[in-house]
Design a protein around this motif. Structure first.
Motif, PDB file in Angstrom:
ATOM      1  N   LEU A  16       0.755  -1.476   0.091  1.00 29.37           N
ATOM      2  CA  LEU A  16       0.143  -0.104   0.091  1.00 29.37           C
ATOM      3  C   LEU A  16       0.910   1.214   0.032  1.00 29.37           C
ATOM      4  CD1 LEU A  16      -2.548  -1.170   2.792  1.00 29.37           C
ATOM      5  CD2 LEU A  16      -2.987  -0.987   0.179  1.00 29.37           C
ATOM      6  N   PRO A  17       0.232   2.287  -0.442  1.00 24.84           N
ATOM      7  CA  PRO A  17       1.043   3.643  -0.665  1.00 24.84           C
ATOM      8  C   PRO A  17       0.878   4.391   0.719  1.00 24.84           C
ATOM      9  CG  PRO A  17      -1.009   3.711  -1.633  1.00 24.84           C
ATOM     10  CD  PRO A  17      -0.781   2.309  -1.444  1.00 24.84           C
ATOM     11  N   ALA A  18       1.946   5.177   1.148  1.00 23.11           N
ATOM     12  CA  ALA A  18       2.064   5.673   2.421  1.00 23.11           C
ATOM     13  C   ALA A  18       1.720   7.280   2.266  1.00 23.11           C
ATOM     14  CB  ALA A  18       3.192   5.439   3.286  1.00 23.11           C
ATOM     15  N   ILE A  71      -3.559   2.158   8.735  1.00 30.23           N
ATOM     16  CA  ILE A  71      -4.104   1.948   7.624  1.00 30.23           C
ATOM     17  C   ILE A  71      -5.471   2.620   7.434  1.00 30.23           C
ATOM     18  CG2 ILE A  71      -5.045   0.215   5.785  1.00 30.23           C
ATOM     19  CD1 ILE A  71      -3.143  -1.798   6.955  1.00 30.23           C
ATOM     20  N   ASN A  72      -5.735   3.251   6.630  1.00 31.96           N
ATOM     21  CA  ASN A  72      -7.023   4.101   6.445  1.00 31.96           C
ATOM     22  C   ASN A  72      -7.547   3.376   5.011  1.00 31.96           C
ATOM     23  OD1 ASN A  72      -9.092   5.658   5.936  1.00 31.96           O
ATOM     24  ND2 ASN A  72      -8.096   7.619   5.406  1.00 31.96           N
ATOM     25  N   SER A  73      -8.771   2.637   5.333  1.00 38.55           N
ATOM     26  CA  SER A  73      -9.424   2.008   4.317  1.00 38.55           C
ATOM     27  C   SER A  73     -10.872   2.735   3.788  1.00 38.55           C
ATOM     28  CB  SER A  73      -9.666   0.480   4.700  1.00 38.55           C
ATOM     29  OG  SER A  73      -8.509  -0.264   4.877  1.00 38.55           O
ATOM     30  N   ASN A  74     -11.098   3.649   4.689  1.00 37.16           N
ATOM     31  CA  ASN A  74     -12.445   4.436   4.442  1.00 37.16           C
ATOM     32  C   ASN A  74     -12.679   4.795   3.015  1.00 37.16           C
ATOM     33  OD1 ASN A  74     -13.256   3.800   7.032  1.00 37.16           O
ATOM     34  ND2 ASN A  74     -13.384   5.949   7.759  1.00 37.16           N
ATOM     35  N   SER A  75     -13.821   4.775   2.448  1.00 36.05           N
ATOM     36  CA  SER A  75     -14.384   5.365   1.022  1.00 36.05           C
ATOM     37  C   SER A  75     -14.278   7.035   1.339  1.00 36.05           C
ATOM     38  CB  SER A  75     -15.401   4.883   0.925  1.00 36.05           C
ATOM     39  OG  SER A  75     -15.826   5.446  -0.377  1.00 36.05           O
ATOM     40  N   TRP A  98       4.075   6.448  13.270  1.00 30.17           N
ATOM     41  CA  TRP A  98       3.632   5.182  12.448  1.00 30.17           C
ATOM     42  C   TRP A  98       3.704   5.870  10.935  1.00 30.17           C
ATOM     43  CZ3 TRP A  98       0.331   6.453  16.579  1.00 30.17           C
ATOM     44  CH2 TRP A  98      -1.001   7.279  16.116  1.00 30.17           C
ATOM     45  N   VAL A  99       3.966   4.579  10.083  1.00 27.27           N
ATOM     46  CA  VAL A  99       3.577   4.884   8.660  1.00 27.27           C
ATOM     47  C   VAL A  99       1.990   4.835   8.383  1.00 27.27           C
ATOM     48  CG1 VAL A  99       5.671   3.855   7.914  1.00 27.27           C
ATOM     49  CG2 VAL A  99       3.666   2.258   8.209  1.00 27.27           C
ATOM     50  N   TYR A 100       1.595   5.590   7.478  1.00 24.80           N
ATOM     51  CA  TYR A 100       0.088   5.578   7.494  1.00 24.80           C
ATOM     52  C   TYR A 100      -0.437   5.347   5.979  1.00 24.80           C
ATOM     53  CZ  TYR A 100      -4.457   8.271   8.080  1.00 24.80           C
ATOM     54  OH  TYR A 100      -5.926   8.448   8.228  1.00 24.80           O
ATOM     55  N   LEU A 101      -0.739   4.187   5.888  1.00 23.16           N
ATOM     56  CA  LEU A 101      -1.227   3.571   4.600  1.00 23.16           C
ATOM     57  C   LEU A 101      -2.609   3.851   3.880  1.00 23.16           C
ATOM     58  CD1 LEU A 101       0.605   0.045   5.055  1.00 23.16           C
ATOM     59  CD2 LEU A 101       1.694   2.369   4.426  1.00 23.16           C
ATOM     60  N   GLN A 106      -9.870  -1.326  -0.519  1.00 25.16           N
ATOM     61  CA  GLN A 106     -10.807  -1.621   0.757  1.00 25.16           C
ATOM     62  C   GLN A 106     -10.222  -3.091   0.858  1.00 25.16           C
ATOM     63  OE1 GLN A 106     -14.685  -0.144   0.544  1.00 25.16           O
ATOM     64  NE2 GLN A 106     -13.843   1.269   1.989  1.00 25.16           N
ATOM     65  N   ASP A 107      -9.444  -3.752  -0.059  1.00 24.80           N
ATOM     66  CA  ASP A 107      -9.183  -5.267   0.036  1.00 24.80           C
ATOM     67  C   ASP A 107      -8.104  -5.641   1.197  1.00 24.80           C
ATOM     68  OD1 ASP A 107     -10.171  -5.750  -2.449  1.00 24.80           O
ATOM     69  OD2 ASP A 107      -8.241  -5.677  -3.662  1.00 24.80           O
ATOM     70  N   VAL A 108      -7.545  -4.725   1.747  1.00 26.61           N
ATOM     71  CA  VAL A 108      -6.914  -5.126   3.054  1.00 26.61           C
ATOM     72  C   VAL A 108      -7.670  -5.148   4.138  1.00 26.61           C
ATOM     73  CG1 VAL A 108      -4.848  -4.326   4.665  1.00 26.61           C
ATOM     74  CG2 VAL A 108      -4.707  -4.330   1.906  1.00 26.61           C
ATOM     75  N   ALA A 109      -8.656  -4.082   4.199  1.00 33.18           N
ATOM     76  CA  ALA A 109      -9.550  -4.040   5.427  1.00 33.18           C
ATOM     77  C   ALA A 109     -10.403  -5.366   5.532  1.00 33.18           C
ATOM     78  CB  ALA A 109     -10.508  -2.783   5.205  1.00 33.18           C
ATOM     79  N   ALA A 110     -11.017  -5.822   4.231  1.00 24.68           N
ATOM     80  CA  ALA A 110     -11.794  -6.971   3.986  1.00 24.68           C
ATOM     81  C   ALA A 110     -10.868  -8.195   4.418  1.00 24.68           C
ATOM     82  CB  ALA A 110     -12.167  -7.443   2.627  1.00 24.68           C
TER      83      ALA A 110
END
Length: 198
Positions: A16-18, A71-75, A98-101, A106-110
């Motif tokens: 994921l991009p940070a 990780i931010n997965s929010n739409s 922390w790193v913020y990705l 949303q595949d990672v959140a799933a």
């Protein structure tokens, strides 16, 4: 099969991009003794209310080989403030340790079964899950918190102890799934017990 990753399961991989302009894979953190992956965002009052406590926890354990990855997965279609540009601005302002990705698909959140923001996952050196759930018991107003479950879990794990509370309910806003109502949760997640709604 449970929606959320279960204790003992391996950390799902990601790439994921940070906000720092780099792209990170799970393997980039192999050197860390413990990895804390947490799903977070820019606007949720439970995140905003507890970020400074999370910062203190991350700083406290950094010297013991514990790495934090947000990780931010929010739409951003659900809440525009969760866009990548807003993530960059927030990190520039707050300078969190922390790193913020960005999990745009949303595949990672799933894969992790992220339910709320924030939702914490603690993995041991072999990247097996040893703790998942909330950070603290009152993330919206940490002046009223009585327990820091995340800190307790890290203390016990690093001391080689069996965790006294390896599983807690995450407290926070729902993950904002693209194309769904802001309060929607996947059907397979709805048989779990929740403590709060936002």
């Amino acid at each position: 099969m449970a929606f959320t990753l279960e204790l003992g399961e391996k950390a799902p991989t990601f790439e994921l991009p940070a906000t720092d302009g780099k792209t990170y894979k799970l393997s980039d953190f192999d050197a860390s003794k413990v990895l804390v992956v947490f799903f977070t965002c820019n606007h949720c009052p439970y995140v905003v209310g507890s970020d400074e406590v999370t910062r203190k926890t991350a700083e406290k354990f950094a010297g013991q080989g514990v790495k934090f990855v947000g990780i931010n997965s929010n739409s951003a279609n659900t809440n525009a403030t969760d866009s990548f540009d807003h993530m960059v601005s927030r990190m520039n302002e707050k300078k969190f340790p922390w790193v913020y990705l960005r999990d745009e698909s949303q595949d990672v959140a799933a894969a992790y079964g992220a339910l709320r923001t924030p939702h914490f996952y603690v993995f041991d050196q072999n990247r097996k899950l040893v703790y998942t759930g909330r950070g603290v018991d009152n993330p919206k107003d940490t002046s009223k918190m009585t327990i820091n479950n995340l800190e307790n879990a890290l203390n016990e794990h690093l001391a080689g102890k069996i965790l006294s509370a390896p599983l807690t309910n995450p407290l926070g806003c729902n993950v904002k799934w693209d194309g769904q109502d802001a309060h929607w949760m996947p059907a397979e997640a709805c048989d779990l017990v929740y403590t709060t709604n936002a």
